[in-house]
Motif scaffolding. Structure first.
Motif, PDB file in Angstrom:
ATOM      1  N   LEU A 255      19.924 -36.175  56.043  1.00  0.00           N
ATOM      2  CA  LEU A 255      20.092 -36.190  54.589  1.00  0.00           C
ATOM      3  C   LEU A 255      20.215 -37.608  54.041  1.00  0.00           C
ATOM      4  O   LEU A 255      19.777 -37.898  52.938  1.00  0.00           O
ATOM      5  CB  LEU A 255      21.331 -35.384  54.189  1.00  0.00           C
ATOM      6  N   GLU A 256      20.822 -38.506  54.825  1.00  0.00           N
ATOM      7  CA  GLU A 256      21.036 -39.876  54.381  1.00  0.00           C
ATOM      8  C   GLU A 256      19.797 -40.751  54.545  1.00  0.00           C
ATOM      9  O   GLU A 256      19.751 -41.871  54.059  1.00  0.00           O
ATOM     10  CB  GLU A 256      22.206 -40.516  55.147  1.00  0.00           C
ATOM     11  N   GLY A 257      18.807 -40.272  55.284  1.00  0.00           N
ATOM     12  CA  GLY A 257      17.603 -41.048  55.514  1.00  0.00           C
ATOM     13  C   GLY A 257      17.797 -42.206  56.477  1.00  0.00           C
ATOM     14  O   GLY A 257      17.097 -43.211  56.409  1.00  0.00           O
ATOM     15  N   VAL A 258      18.763 -42.080  57.387  1.00  0.00           N
ATOM     16  CA  VAL A 258      19.023 -43.100  58.402  1.00  0.00           C
ATOM     17  C   VAL A 258      19.099 -42.409  59.767  1.00  0.00           C
ATOM     18  O   VAL A 258      19.418 -41.222  59.860  1.00  0.00           O
ATOM     19  CB  VAL A 258      20.342 -43.876  58.144  1.00  0.00           C
ATOM     20  N   ASP A 259      18.783 -43.163  60.819  1.00  0.00           N
ATOM     21  CA  ASP A 259      18.918 -42.620  62.172  1.00  0.00           C
ATOM     22  C   ASP A 259      20.383 -42.243  62.405  1.00  0.00           C
ATOM     23  O   ASP A 259      21.294 -42.977  61.999  1.00  0.00           O
ATOM     24  CB  ASP A 259      18.507 -43.654  63.217  1.00  0.00           C
ATOM     25  N   VAL A 260      20.591 -41.108  63.054  1.00  0.00           N
ATOM     26  CA  VAL A 260      21.946 -40.651  63.361  1.00  0.00           C
ATOM     27  C   VAL A 260      22.036 -40.384  64.852  1.00  0.00           C
ATOM     28  O   VAL A 260      21.146 -39.762  65.438  1.00  0.00           O
ATOM     29  CB  VAL A 260      22.297 -39.370  62.577  1.00  0.00           C
ATOM     30  N   CYS A 261      23.104 -40.880  65.465  1.00  0.00           N
ATOM     31  CA  CYS A 261      23.317 -40.672  66.894  1.00  0.00           C
ATOM     32  C   CYS A 261      24.753 -40.196  67.107  1.00  0.00           C
ATOM     33  O   CYS A 261      25.696 -40.817  66.616  1.00  0.00           O
ATOM     34  CB  CYS A 261      23.067 -41.970  67.663  1.00  0.00           C
ATOM     35  N   TRP A 262      24.892 -39.104  67.816  1.00  0.00           N
ATOM     36  CA  TRP A 262      26.202 -38.566  68.175  1.00  0.00           C
ATOM     37  C   TRP A 262      26.418 -38.786  69.666  1.00  0.00           C
ATOM     38  O   TRP A 262      25.534 -38.503  70.477  1.00  0.00           O
ATOM     39  CB  TRP A 262      26.271 -37.074  67.870  1.00  0.00           C
ATOM     40  N   THR A 263      27.597 -39.273  70.029  1.00  0.00           N
ATOM     41  CA  THR A 263      27.964 -39.477  71.425  1.00  0.00           C
ATOM     42  C   THR A 263      29.101 -38.531  71.753  1.00  0.00           C
ATOM     43  O   THR A 263      30.083 -38.444  70.999  1.00  0.00           O
ATOM     44  CB  THR A 263      28.412 -40.934  71.663  1.00  0.00           C
ATOM     45  N   PHE A 264      28.953 -37.805  72.856  1.00  0.00           N
ATOM     46  CA  PHE A 264      29.987 -36.855  73.250  1.00  0.00           C
ATOM     47  C   PHE A 264      29.941 -36.666  74.760  1.00  0.00           C
ATOM     48  O   PHE A 264      29.038 -37.159  75.438  1.00  0.00           O
ATOM     49  CB  PHE A 264      29.844 -35.523  72.500  1.00  0.00           C
ATOM     50  N   ALA A 265      30.912 -35.974  75.293  1.00  0.00           N
ATOM     51  CA  ALA A 265      31.055 -35.825  76.747  1.00  0.00           C
ATOM     52  C   ALA A 265      29.947 -34.966  77.348  1.00  0.00           C
ATOM     53  O   ALA A 265      29.595 -33.915  76.812  1.00  0.00           O
ATOM     54  CB  ALA A 265      32.417 -35.207  77.076  1.00  0.00           C
ATOM     55  N   ARG A 266      29.422 -35.438  78.458  1.00  0.00           N
ATOM     56  CA  ARG A 266      28.444 -34.644  79.210  1.00  0.00           C
ATOM     57  C   ARG A 266      29.064 -33.306  79.585  1.00  0.00           C
ATOM     58  O   ARG A 266      28.407 -32.261  79.540  1.00  0.00           O
ATOM     59  CB  ARG A 266      28.000 -35.415  80.460  1.00  0.00           C
ATOM     60  N   GLU A 267      30.338 -33.324  79.927  1.00  0.00           N
ATOM     61  CA  GLU A 267      31.069 -32.111  80.293  1.00  0.00           C
ATOM     62  C   GLU A 267      31.064 -31.091  79.145  1.00  0.00           C
ATOM     63  O   GLU A 267      30.993 -29.881  79.381  1.00  0.00           O
ATOM     64  CB  GLU A 267      32.501 -32.512  80.660  1.00  0.00           C
ATOM     65  N   LEU A 268      31.105 -31.571  77.920  1.00  0.00           N
ATOM     66  CA  LEU A 268      31.064 -30.693  76.746  1.00  0.00           C
ATOM     67  C   LEU A 268      29.724 -29.973  76.668  1.00  0.00           C
ATOM     68  O   LEU A 268      29.665 -28.758  76.439  1.00  0.00           O
ATOM     69  CB  LEU A 268      31.314 -31.514  75.480  1.00  0.00           C
ATOM     70  N   LEU A 269      28.647 -30.705  76.874  1.00  0.00           N
ATOM     71  CA  LEU A 269      27.315 -30.105  76.835  1.00  0.00           C
ATOM     72  C   LEU A 269      27.145 -29.098  77.968  1.00  0.00           C
ATOM     73  O   LEU A 269      26.603 -28.001  77.769  1.00  0.00           O
ATOM     74  CB  LEU A 269      26.253 -31.202  76.922  1.00  0.00           C
ATOM     75  N   THR A 270      27.647 -29.429  79.138  1.00  0.00           N
ATOM     76  CA  THR A 270      27.570 -28.524  80.282  1.00  0.00           C
ATOM     77  C   THR A 270      28.342 -27.236  80.019  1.00  0.00           C
ATOM     78  O   THR A 270      27.828 -26.134  80.209  1.00  0.00           O
ATOM     79  CB  THR A 270      28.116 -29.215  81.556  1.00  0.00           C
ATOM     80  N   GLY A 271      29.569 -27.376  79.567  1.00  0.00           N
ATOM     81  CA  GLY A 271      30.405 -26.205  79.301  1.00  0.00           C
ATOM     82  C   GLY A 271      29.861 -25.321  78.202  1.00  0.00           C
ATOM     83  O   GLY A 271      29.980 -24.090  78.253  1.00  0.00           O
ATOM     84  N   GLY A 272      29.226 -25.937  77.201  1.00  0.00           N
ATOM     85  CA  GLY A 272      28.705 -25.194  76.068  1.00  0.00           C
ATOM     86  C   GLY A 272      27.538 -24.284  76.384  1.00  0.00           C
ATOM     87  O   GLY A 272      27.157 -23.449  75.568  1.00  0.00           O
ATOM     88  N   LEU A 273      26.963 -24.421  77.562  1.00  0.00           N
ATOM     89  CA  LEU A 273      25.893 -23.513  77.970  1.00  0.00           C
ATOM     90  C   LEU A 273      26.420 -22.109  78.263  1.00  0.00           C
ATOM     91  O   LEU A 273      25.685 -21.124  78.145  1.00  0.00           O
ATOM     92  CB  LEU A 273      25.176 -24.046  79.211  1.00  0.00           C
TER      93      LEU A 273
ATOM     94  N   ARG B 232      24.174 -38.730  74.574  1.00  0.00           N
ATOM     95  CA  ARG B 232      23.916 -39.024  73.171  1.00  0.00           C
ATOM     96  C   ARG B 232      22.828 -38.090  72.676  1.00  0.00           C
ATOM     97  O   ARG B 232      21.870 -37.811  73.399  1.00  0.00           O
ATOM     98  CB  ARG B 232      23.474 -40.466  73.004  1.00  0.00           C
ATOM     99  N   MET B 233      22.986 -37.646  71.447  1.00  0.00           N
ATOM    100  CA  MET B 233      21.937 -36.871  70.804  1.00  0.00           C
ATOM    101  C   MET B 233      21.620 -37.578  69.502  1.00  0.00           C
ATOM    102  O   MET B 233      22.504 -37.789  68.676  1.00  0.00           O
ATOM    103  CB  MET B 233      22.372 -35.433  70.548  1.00  0.00           C
ATOM    104  N   SER B 234      20.367 -37.980  69.368  1.00  0.00           N
ATOM    105  CA  SER B 234      19.992 -38.734  68.172  1.00  0.00           C
ATOM    106  C   SER B 234      18.927 -37.994  67.382  1.00  0.00           C
ATOM    107  O   SER B 234      18.117 -37.245  67.926  1.00  0.00           O
ATOM    108  CB  SER B 234      19.529 -40.141  68.542  1.00  0.00           C
ATOM    109  N   PHE B 235      18.975 -38.239  66.080  1.00  0.00           N
ATOM    110  CA  PHE B 235      18.054 -37.642  65.129  1.00  0.00           C
ATOM    111  C   PHE B 235      17.425 -38.771  64.321  1.00  0.00           C
ATOM    112  O   PHE B 235      18.131 -39.672  63.858  1.00  0.00           O
ATOM    113  CB  PHE B 235      18.798 -36.689  64.187  1.00  0.00           C
ATOM    114  N   PRO B 236      16.110 -38.738  64.117  1.00  0.00           N
ATOM    115  CA  PRO B 236      15.454 -39.806  63.356  1.00  0.00           C
ATOM    116  C   PRO B 236      15.787 -39.706  61.869  1.00  0.00           C
ATOM    117  O   PRO B 236      16.193 -38.650  61.368  1.00  0.00           O
ATOM    118  CB  PRO B 236      13.965 -39.557  63.605  1.00  0.00           C
ATOM    119  N   ALA B 237      15.598 -40.806  61.163  1.00  0.00           N
ATOM    120  CA  ALA B 237      15.935 -40.884  59.739  1.00  0.00           C
ATOM    121  C   ALA B 237      15.306 -39.759  58.931  1.00  0.00           C
ATOM    122  O   ALA B 237      15.942 -39.191  58.039  1.00  0.00           O
ATOM    123  CB  ALA B 237      15.515 -42.247  59.182  1.00  0.00           C
ATOM    124  N   ALA B 238      14.077 -39.418  59.245  1.00  0.00           N
ATOM    125  CA  ALA B 238      13.372 -38.381  58.479  1.00  0.00           C
ATOM    126  C   ALA B 238      14.053 -37.015  58.576  1.00  0.00           C
ATOM    127  O   ALA B 238      13.855 -36.153  57.724  1.00  0.00           O
ATOM    128  CB  ALA B 238      11.931 -38.281  58.954  1.00  0.00           C
TER     129      ALA B 238
END
Length: 138
Positions: free
Chosen positions: A47-65, A38-44
């Motif tokens: 653009l919407e002023g709310v916490d945002v969290c994206w969930t995606f495959a660990r394999e995707l993050l590994t491959g993207g390197l 998971r990669m999360s961003f605080p509300a600040a």
């Protein structure tokens, strides 16, 4: 032994302005969901002023390197040796951020200490998930 790894990272938001804004973000891994990160961003930082969290495959993050991966809502690719680009696609628009590749590597090293690549299935509670799904079926 802890079953969760959280790592703060500095993300640089790619925008039309010449200088990319730095925003805080957190990478998170939980052995109870061993295929995902998971990669999360605080509300600040959104653009919407709310916490945002994206969930995606660990394999995707590994491959993207090392190569451009992903065809859906999350895409990851290297940008030179020291940066990794993550693209988050939503109905509202697309956010593109750069993070330090060393930070991503450090995070992934920690996740593979908890759950080695290929062993994710050993950490999935299939019986528990089925029981939860079927609990309300009657």
């Amino acid at each position: 032994m802890s079953t969760v790894i959280e790592q703060a990272v500095e993300a640089r938001l790619v925008a039309a302005a010449p200088r990319m804004a730095s925003i805080p973000a957190t990478l998170r891994y939980d052995t109870h969901d061993p295929f995902a990160v998971r990669m999360s961003f605080p509300a600040a930082a959104t653009l919407e002023g709310v916490d945002v969290c994206w969930t995606f495959a660990r394999e995707l993050l590994t491959g993207g390197l090392t190569e451009s991966v992903g065809a859906g809502d999350v895409r990851v690719r290297p940008y030179g040796y020291d940066r990794t680009v993550l693209e988050f696609h939503a109905v509202e628009g697309t956010a593109v951020v750069h993070v330090r590749s060393d930070d991503v590597r450090q995070f992934l090293t920690g996740t593979t200490r908890l759950v080695p690549t290929g062993d994710e299935g050993r950490h999935v509670d299939v019986d528990g998930y089925l029981a939860e799904l079927l609990r309300d079926a009657c």
